[in-house]
Scaffold this active site. Structure first.
Site, PDB file in Angstrom:
ATOM      1  CD  GLU A 158      -2.762  -1.176   2.499  1.00 22.40           C
ATOM      2  OE1 GLU A 158      -2.697  -0.218   3.312  1.00 22.40           O
ATOM      3  OE2 GLU A 158      -3.553  -2.123   2.608  1.00 22.40           O
ATOM      4  CB  ALA A 161       1.741  -0.944   4.165  1.00 24.82           C
ATOM      5  CB  SER A 211       1.902  -8.595  10.254  1.00 20.82           C
ATOM      6  OG  SER A 211       2.672  -8.991  11.343  1.00 20.82           O
ATOM      7  CD  GLN A 326      45.763  -8.776 -17.690  1.00 19.63           C
ATOM      8  OE1 GLN A 326      45.709  -8.108 -16.661  1.00 19.63           O
ATOM      9  NE2 GLN A 326      46.680  -9.701 -17.894  1.00 19.63           N
ATOM     10  CB  ILE A 385      31.580  -4.442 -21.923  1.00 21.65           C
ATOM     11  CG1 ILE A 385      32.381  -4.817 -20.671  1.00 21.65           C
ATOM     12  CG2 ILE A 385      32.061  -5.248 -23.136  1.00 21.65           C
ATOM     13  CD1 ILE A 385      32.188  -6.232 -20.179  1.00 21.65           C
ATOM     14  N   GLY A 387      30.247   0.460 -24.240  1.00 24.72           N
ATOM     15  CA  GLY A 387      30.566   1.877 -24.422  1.00 24.72           C
ATOM     16  C   GLY A 387      29.329   2.688 -24.788  1.00 24.72           C
ATOM     17  N   GLY A 388      29.496   3.613 -25.735  1.00 21.75           N
ATOM     18  CA  GLY A 388      28.370   4.489 -26.143  1.00 21.75           C
ATOM     19  C   GLY A 388      27.182   3.679 -26.619  1.00 21.75           C
ATOM     20  CD  GLU A 411       8.162 -11.281  -4.748  1.00 26.39           C
ATOM     21  OE1 GLU A 411       8.380 -12.171  -3.907  1.00 26.39           O
ATOM     22  OE2 GLU A 411       7.066 -11.106  -5.292  1.00 26.39           O
TER      23      GLU A 411
HETATM   24  C1  LIG Z   1       7.474  -2.926 -10.498  1.00 29.67           C
HETATM   25  C2  LIG Z   1       6.934  -3.233  -9.147  1.00 29.67           C
HETATM   26  C3  LIG Z   1       6.087  -4.317  -8.997  1.00 29.67           C
HETATM   27  C4  LIG Z   1       5.554  -4.615  -7.750  1.00 29.67           C
HETATM   28  N1  LIG Z   1       4.660  -5.644  -7.637  1.00 29.67           N
HETATM   29  C5  LIG Z   1       4.014  -5.826  -6.465  1.00 29.67           C
HETATM   30  C6  LIG Z   1       2.946  -6.768  -6.366  1.00 29.67           C
HETATM   31  O1  LIG Z   1       2.591  -7.453  -7.335  1.00 29.67           O
HETATM   32  N2  LIG Z   1       2.303  -6.884  -5.180  1.00 29.67           N
HETATM   33  C7  LIG Z   1       2.651  -6.143  -4.098  1.00 29.67           C
HETATM   34  O2  LIG Z   1       2.034  -6.314  -3.056  1.00 29.67           O
HETATM   35  N3  LIG Z   1       3.662  -5.241  -4.145  1.00 29.67           N
HETATM   36  C8  LIG Z   1       4.344  -5.049  -5.308  1.00 29.67           C
HETATM   37  N4  LIG Z   1       5.348  -4.112  -5.392  1.00 29.67           N
HETATM   38  C9  LIG Z   1       5.715  -3.335  -4.211  1.00 29.67           C
HETATM   39  C10 LIG Z   1       7.080  -3.720  -3.646  1.00 29.67           C
HETATM   40  O3  LIG Z   1       7.002  -4.965  -3.022  1.00 29.67           O
HETATM   41  C11 LIG Z   1       7.548  -2.581  -2.702  1.00 29.67           C
HETATM   42  O4  LIG Z   1       7.892  -1.478  -3.516  1.00 29.67           O
HETATM   43  C12 LIG Z   1       8.727  -3.013  -1.851  1.00 29.67           C
HETATM   44  O5  LIG Z   1       8.330  -3.937  -0.896  1.00 29.67           O
HETATM   45  C13 LIG Z   1       9.387  -1.832  -1.126  1.00 29.67           C
HETATM   46  O6  LIG Z   1       8.441  -1.056  -0.454  1.00 29.67           O
HETATM   47  P1  LIG Z   1       8.438   0.535  -0.648  1.00 29.67           P
HETATM   48  O7  LIG Z   1       8.499   0.800  -2.103  1.00 29.67           O
HETATM   49  O8  LIG Z   1       7.322   1.100   0.115  1.00 29.67           O
HETATM   50  O9  LIG Z   1       9.803   1.051  -0.027  1.00 29.67           O
HETATM   51  P2  LIG Z   1      10.038   1.476   1.531  1.00 29.67           P
HETATM   52  O10 LIG Z   1       9.568   0.375   2.420  1.00 29.67           O
HETATM   53  O11 LIG Z   1       9.493   2.834   1.741  1.00 29.67           O
HETATM   54  O12 LIG Z   1      11.603   1.524   1.546  1.00 29.67           O
HETATM   55  C14 LIG Z   1      12.366   2.645   1.094  1.00 29.67           C
HETATM   56  C15 LIG Z   1      13.828   2.408   1.410  1.00 29.67           C
HETATM   57  O13 LIG Z   1      14.001   2.282   2.833  1.00 29.67           O
HETATM   58  C16 LIG Z   1      14.621   1.055   3.136  1.00 29.67           C
HETATM   59  N5  LIG Z   1      14.107   0.534   4.406  1.00 29.67           N
HETATM   60  C17 LIG Z   1      12.817   0.392   4.808  1.00 29.67           C
HETATM   61  N6  LIG Z   1      12.747  -0.164   6.019  1.00 29.67           N
HETATM   62  C18 LIG Z   1      14.039  -0.397   6.404  1.00 29.67           C
HETATM   63  C19 LIG Z   1      14.645  -0.976   7.545  1.00 29.67           C
HETATM   64  N7  LIG Z   1      13.905  -1.439   8.564  1.00 29.67           N
HETATM   65  N8  LIG Z   1      15.980  -1.058   7.588  1.00 29.67           N
HETATM   66  C20 LIG Z   1      16.749  -0.605   6.563  1.00 29.67           C
HETATM   67  N9  LIG Z   1      16.233  -0.063   5.441  1.00 29.67           N
HETATM   68  C21 LIG Z   1      14.894   0.047   5.375  1.00 29.67           C
HETATM   69  C22 LIG Z   1      14.263   0.142   1.970  1.00 29.67           C
HETATM   70  O14 LIG Z   1      15.159  -0.938   1.856  1.00 29.67           O
HETATM   71  C23 LIG Z   1      14.344   1.106   0.801  1.00 29.67           C
HETATM   72  O15 LIG Z   1      15.673   1.268   0.404  1.00 29.67           O
HETATM   73  C24 LIG Z   1       5.903  -3.833  -6.629  1.00 29.67           C
HETATM   74  C25 LIG Z   1       6.772  -2.721  -6.787  1.00 29.67           C
HETATM   75  C26 LIG Z   1       7.259  -2.418  -8.025  1.00 29.67           C
HETATM   76  C27 LIG Z   1       8.124  -1.205  -8.169  1.00 29.67           C
END
Ligand SMILES: Cc1cc2nc3c(=O)[nH]c(=O)nc-3n(C[C@H](O)[C@H](O)[C@H](O)COP(=O)(O)OP(=O)(O)OC[C@H]3O[C@@H](n4cnc5c(N)ncnc54)[C@H](O)[C@@H]3O)c2cc1C
Length: 431
Positions: A158, A161, A211, A326, A385, A387-388, A411
């Site tokens: 969300e 979330a 949760s 290399q 690798i 390049g442009g 995920e």
């Molecule tokens: C292309 C795409 C497809 C998706 N598909 C689905 C789907 O099918 N179903 C679904 O439910 N969701 C989906 N998502 C959502 C996705 O799972 C979330 O974007 C992801 O879980 C991260 O949540 P957020 O974007 O709110 O980032 P945030 O939770 O706001 O995180 C922002 C940053 O803070 C860091 N952070 C947060 N908490 C901590 C912590 N405790 N410690 C250290 N670092 C932290 C994170 O690692 C990240 O770098 C999708 C997202 C995208 C972009």
């Protein structure tokens, strides 16, 4: 050495030479990385589709930023997009076929790969939490038919979330009078959100329990109040549809609660009494599904590596192929090394999940973390690798790099994977 000890040692040596040591069974050694014929056949089948159907369509659908329905239809026609295929991949007792199939498909193209595999997120939730009747009713509807394929969506995230799934605000209230659940809320970033026939939605039935008060619901096709919100314009994976989903007084039959009400009531009662929840079981499920996602990232990384290797052998500067330097050759060596190392982690975790081994050190998270980071790194190196040319849309590696980036975000972000691993290895509730 006493005589008895000498005899015992001689016997052990003879036994070992005959292949009867502790690590070998009557059929031969237990540990092998050699794929069996079924695994090879499936790999070849998926690879053929990826090479002949997916790759040629990749650029077009990335530019169009639309769901590639004709490609999904082709996949459905040959049985690759179907519950039967997913079931066949999953049923391999070694656990390797599912990651192998994912790696091959995403080697073809990740955007189209996700358009085909996105449905499996919802299927996995129904399979993991549904009753046999619910599986029989809803899983076929997730795929539709070969002539008229459908897609499914899994909606947990969300706007407020993402990593913190416990902050979900979508609610599910039970209406006893009609035996219906009423769902209200907004879901974000749902793969196939709004274009799916079947949506699986995570909602809170008791927000105080965070949760542990969540449950999963199937929103049947055509349900009033379930609408697509804004479609997300993305950096990569653009052939895969991502959108918000609005749920406004969305009424669904009582039977759409996955697992059934009795089981939910029992679980909530246990939690309210302060007994241990099954979060540990949920964690084991995540650990088991993560290698599949890692395998998708591997497919992208391998595609970029192979393209860069061929390019480096062809491209000449200073009168010689750039691979003769290399700096380029060692980069390619490191790319191959990292990809193969990541694959071993993915296969280990897939094997552990399928054979019911305990994930003591969050091995599933390790595999997804490593494969995702290798994919981002290797695709960036591939651009370097080339390049442009690597930086232009005339060559595929820039698309692969854009596609790879999502694998350190969805995920479970890389930070969240590190959190899970560090907690598992230390036993400390690392923040
Ligand atoms: C292309 C795409 C497809 C998706 N598909 C689905 C789907 O099918 N179903 C679904 O439910 N969701 C989906 N998502 C959502 C996705 O799972 C979330 O974007 C992801 O879980 C991260 O949540 P957020 O974007 O709110 O980032 P945030 O939770 O706001 O995180 C922002 C940053 O803070 C860091 N952070 C947060 N908490 C901590 C912590 N405790 N410690 C250290 N670092 C932290 C994170 O690692 C990240 O770098 C999708 C997202 C995208 C972009």
């Amino acid at each position: 050495m006493t005589e008895n000890a000498a005899v015992a040692e001689a016997e052990a040596l003879v036994s070992e030479a005959a292949g009867n040591d502790a690590g070998a069974s009557a059929e031969g050694p237990k540990f092998t990385l050699e794929l069996n014929q079924d695994q090879k056949d499936i790999r070849e089948w998926v690879h053929g589709f990826a090479e002949n159907v997916v790759r040629p369509a990749a650029e077009e659908w990335d530019e169009r930023e639309e769901t590639p329905w004709p490609v999904i239809q082709e996949a459905a026609k040959i049985g690759l997009y179907s519950f039967e295929a997913l079931g066949q991949f999953w049923s391999d007792e070694t656990g390797l076929t599912l990651p192998i199939a994912n790696e091959e498909l995403f080697w073809g193209d990740a955007g189209i790969g996700m358009a085909i595999m996105g449905t499996s997120l919802a299927v996995a939730a129904i399979f993991g939490q549904g009753t046999p009747e619910q599986m029989g009713e809803w899983i076929p509807q997730c795929f539709g038919s070969a002539d008229d394929p459908k897609v499914a969506a899994f909606c947990a995230s969300e706007p407020d979330a993402g990593s913190d799934v416990s902050a979900i605000r979508t609610t599910a209230k039970y209406d006893e009078a009609t035996d219906e659940w009423v769902i209200n809320g907004q879901k974000a970033w749902a793969t196939n959100g709004g274009i799916a026939d079947v949506h699986v939605v995570i909602a809170s039935v008791d927000r105080e329990l965070r949760s542990r008060g969540h449950a999963a619901f199937v929103i049947p096709p055509g349900t009033k109040g379930c609408e697509q919100g804004a479609k997300v314009k993305k950096h990569g994976l653009r052939a895969s549809h991502t959108a918000d989903v609005h749920l406004d007084d969305c009424r669904i039959p009582g039977a759409c609660l996955l697992g059934g009400k009795e089981k939910l009531d029992e679980r909530l009662a246990r939690v309210r009494e302060g007994k241990r929840s099954k979060s540990q079981a949920a964690m084991q499920t995540f650990e088991a599904s993560r290698p599949t996602v890692g395998a998708q990232a591997l497919g992208i990384a391998r595609a970029a590596y192979e393209y860069a290797l061929e390019y480096a052998k062809e491209r000449e500067q200073f009168g010689r192929a750039i691979v003769e330097n290399q700096a380029i050759a060692f980069t390619l060596a490191d790319m191959k090394l990292e990809i193969d190392a990541a694959r071993l982690l993915v296969w280990r975790a897939a094997w552990m999940g399928r054979t019911g081994q305990k994930f003591e050190n969050a091995e599933g998270s390790m595999s997804k973390l490593k494969a995702g980071e290798v994919a981002v790194w290797a695709t960036e190196r591939a651009i370097q690798i080339l390049g442009g040319n690597g930086y232009t849309r005339e060559y595929p590696v820039e698309r692969m790099h854009r596609d790879a980036k999502i694998y350190t975000i969805f995920e479970g972000t890389s930070e969240i994977q590190r959190l899970v691993i560090s907690r598992a290895i230390s036993g400390v509730h690392v923040q």
